[in-house]
Design a protein around this motif. Structure first.
Motif, PDB file in Angstrom:
ATOM      1  N   VAL A  18       0.835  -1.209   0.000  1.00 35.15           N
ATOM      2  CA  VAL A  18       0.000   0.000   0.000  1.00 35.15           C
ATOM      3  C   VAL A  18       0.869   1.258   0.000  1.00 35.15           C
ATOM      4  N   ALA A  19       1.978   1.236   0.747  1.00 34.92           N
ATOM      5  CA  ALA A  19       2.877   2.400   0.801  1.00 34.92           C
ATOM      6  C   ALA A  19       3.446   2.699  -0.584  1.00 34.92           C
ATOM      7  N   PHE A  20       3.938   1.664  -1.264  1.00 35.93           N
ATOM      8  CA  PHE A  20       4.487   1.872  -2.604  1.00 35.93           C
ATOM      9  C   PHE A  20       3.387   2.183  -3.618  1.00 35.93           C
ATOM     10  N   LEU A  21       2.199   1.635  -3.410  1.00 34.65           N
ATOM     11  CA  LEU A  21       1.067   1.925  -4.293  1.00 34.65           C
ATOM     12  C   LEU A  21       0.673   3.395  -4.213  1.00 34.65           C
ATOM     13  N   LEU A  22       0.555   3.927  -2.984  1.00 34.16           N
ATOM     14  CA  LEU A  22       0.196   5.338  -2.815  1.00 34.16           C
ATOM     15  C   LEU A  22       1.275   6.253  -3.393  1.00 34.16           C
ATOM     16  N   GLY A  23       2.540   5.877  -3.170  1.00 32.14           N
ATOM     17  CA  GLY A  23       3.638   6.659  -3.748  1.00 32.14           C
ATOM     18  C   GLY A  23       3.571   6.665  -5.263  1.00 32.14           C
ATOM     19  N   TYR A  24       3.273   5.501  -5.836  1.00 30.37           N
ATOM     20  CA  TYR A  24       3.159   5.383  -7.299  1.00 30.37           C
ATOM     21  C   TYR A  24       2.015   6.227  -7.845  1.00 30.37           C
ATOM     22  N   LEU A  25       0.857   6.164  -7.192  1.00 35.83           N
ATOM     23  CA  LEU A  25      -0.307   6.927  -7.656  1.00 35.83           C
ATOM     24  C   LEU A  25      -0.012   8.422  -7.675  1.00 35.83           C
ATOM     25  N   LEU A  26       0.581   8.928  -6.600  1.00 33.42           N
ATOM     26  CA  LEU A  26       0.935  10.347  -6.547  1.00 33.42           C
ATOM     27  C   LEU A  26       1.974  10.684  -7.611  1.00 33.42           C
ATOM     28  N   ILE A  43       7.090  11.172  -1.141  1.00 38.78           N
ATOM     29  CA  ILE A  43       8.378  10.667  -0.662  1.00 38.78           C
ATOM     30  C   ILE A  43       8.201   9.948   0.678  1.00 38.78           C
ATOM     31  N   SER A  44       7.309  10.458   1.521  1.00 39.05           N
ATOM     32  CA  SER A  44       7.045   9.836   2.822  1.00 39.05           C
ATOM     33  C   SER A  44       6.462   8.436   2.650  1.00 39.05           C
ATOM     34  N   CYS A  45       5.593   8.275   1.651  1.00 39.17           N
ATOM     35  CA  CYS A  45       5.009   6.948   1.375  1.00 39.17           C
ATOM     36  C   CYS A  45       6.108   5.952   1.025  1.00 39.17           C
ATOM     37  N   TYR A  46       7.027   6.381   0.172  1.00 44.74           N
ATOM     38  CA  TYR A  46       8.128   5.499  -0.205  1.00 44.74           C
ATOM     39  C   TYR A  46       9.027   5.189   0.997  1.00 44.74           C
ATOM     40  N   CYS A  47       9.258   6.189   1.851  1.00 44.59           N
ATOM     41  CA  CYS A  47      10.104   5.975   3.036  1.00 44.59           C
ATOM     42  C   CYS A  47       9.470   4.969   3.989  1.00 44.59           C
ATOM     43  N   VAL A  48       8.143   5.050   4.148  1.00 42.98           N
ATOM     44  CA  VAL A  48       7.429   4.072   4.979  1.00 42.98           C
ATOM     45  C   VAL A  48       7.612   2.677   4.378  1.00 42.98           C
ATOM     46  N   GLY A  49       7.507   2.596   3.055  1.00 41.00           N
ATOM     47  CA  GLY A  49       7.721   1.316   2.379  1.00 41.00           C
ATOM     48  C   GLY A  49       9.107   0.764   2.640  1.00 41.00           C
ATOM     49  N   TYR A  50      10.134   1.634   2.584  1.00 40.65           N
ATOM     50  CA  TYR A  50      11.511   1.204   2.832  1.00 40.65           C
ATOM     51  C   TYR A  50      11.679   0.686   4.262  1.00 40.65           C
TER      52      TYR A  50
END
Length: 397
Positions: A18-26, A43-50
């Motif tokens: 979901v974190a990478f999905l939200l980052g991708y959508l934005l 960027i925060s979404c991707y960081c959460v994913g990491y």
């Protein structure tokens, strides 16, 4: 009495996706460009994913094979990020993101993932279109040489909007694969018309057209209950997929405008072969890629720059030049494994993956897992209980 919340492996994988999905959508929208706060959120979404990927990797049990693959994937992803000279961190980290998600997400229900993904894509697209109609977010418009005007409707580019409509049509057909009827065909035709009228994205139109054809064939053979392909069929599918990718490399590398047959193919692929050939000659490949700085077609023409600076829209060439030779081999390995697993267990999933691979011959935006959920079959393949496991962390995959 205090209640404790147990976060299991499947929950962690859900958060990662979901974190990478939200980052991708934005990332696909114009919002991060128009609003700095949205870029921070992206960027925060991707960081959460990491963070959750790191937790998952450090607290998992692995088979010997899975441990080696995980190590190779992670090191390759980090190497592509370090060596990539792209000024945009999001683009530079795309291969790293792909490798992390494919190696981390393997326990959660695929049916659940794709339904969440589909709902997110539909909701985000509707919200973005409404914001665009209300003049909150910019509508990027481009014009083809034929005079056709293309609209992004809040997405970063008309092709981004077209890709989203194609993925919605494809994912919805997969979710409804057991219940497909004439209403689905009418909806797909509606999506096709919208894509044609607003985006004129030829690759997306091709993808939606193939989805419609498969839906029609499914209705004509509805009585057949077999959900997988035979061993011979699986070999044929893999050979066809690899041959298709190899053919794109060969045609681009050997493109000759004086060859009438190649010129016709180039026209059918919307000049992809010619531009692919130019980029192969302009950029030098490396093991982990160096990143290629691309420019809009209008800027290239107005400033008299080399046409190679437009970049290649063929995904496989894009990976080869931008993220390196090793990344391309890993991507092909993931794809082949995913095809074989899907062909054994899920015919519609296998066909859906093949459709995206076909469209990727004309578009380079299907590398993120959020744009090709079917590569998650790779992670499912890794979960083989017959293999001996090595203890690395506390949680079991």
């Amino acid at each position: 009495m205090n209640k404790t919340v147990k976060v299991d492996s499947k929950s962690i994988e859900g958060i990662i996706y979901v974190a990478f999905l939200l980052g991708y959508l934005l990332q696909t929208s114009y919002l991060p460009t128009q609003f700095r706060s949205i870029r921070v959120i992206m960027i925060s979404c991707y960081c959460v994913g990491y963070l959750f990927c790191a937790f998952k990797l450090l607290t998992s049990k692995y088979t010997a094979k899975c441990f080696v693959l995980t190590l190779i994937f992670v090191l390759t992803g980090i190497a592509t990020l370090i060596s990539n000279k792209s000024i945009d961190y999001i683009i530079a980290s795309t291969m790293l993101n792909f490798l992390l998600v494919t190696i981390c997400v393997k326990s959660i229900s695929f049916e659940k993932i794709i339904r969440i993904d589909l709902i997110a894509k539909i909701s985000f697209t509707l919200i973005l279109v409404i914001l665009c109609c209300c003049n909150v977010v910019k509508n990027v418009m481009t014009t083809r040489t034929s005079g056709a005007v293309r609209y992004s409707m809040g997405f970063a580019h008309p092709n981004r909007f077209g890709a989203m409509l194609f993925l919605i049509a494809l994912y919805l057909a997969y979710v409804r694969r057991e219940k497909l009827n004439l209403k689905d065909i009418f909806f797909q035709l509606f999506i096709f018309v919208v894509t044609y009228k607003l985006t004129d994205s030829r690759s997306s139109e091709l993808g939606i057209a193939i989805v419609i054809i498969f839906t029609v064939l499914s209705l004509l053979h509805k009585r057949r209950k077999n959900k997988n392909f035979s061993k011979t069929q699986r070999y044929i599918i893999v050979i066809v997929a690899i041959s298709m990718i190899a053919a794109m490399f060969y045609l681009a590398a050997n493109y000759d405008s004086n060859n009438s047959k190649m010129s016709i193919l180039n026209m059918l692929f919307n000049s992809r072969l010619e531009l692919g050939g130019l980029t192969l000659k302009y950029y030098k490949p490396s093991l982990f890629g160096a990143g290629i700085q691309t420019y809009a077609w209008e800027d290239v023409l107005s400033q008299g720059m080399s046409h190679a600076l437009v970049g290649s829209d063929i995904l496989y060439l894009y990976i080869y030049l931008n993220y390196g030779i090793i990344s391309l081999f890993i991507y092909l390995y993931v794809i082949v494994v995913a095809i074989i697993y899907a062909a054994k267990n899920d015919k519609w999933g296998c066909l859906s993956l093949i459709i995206i691979l076909m469209v990727s011959c004309m578009e380079n935006q299907y590398l993120p897992v959020a744009s090709n959920v079917f590569v998650l079959y790779f992670g499912m393949y890794l979960k083989n209980p017959r293999m001996k496991r090595i203890q690395v962390g506390a949680n079991n995959d």
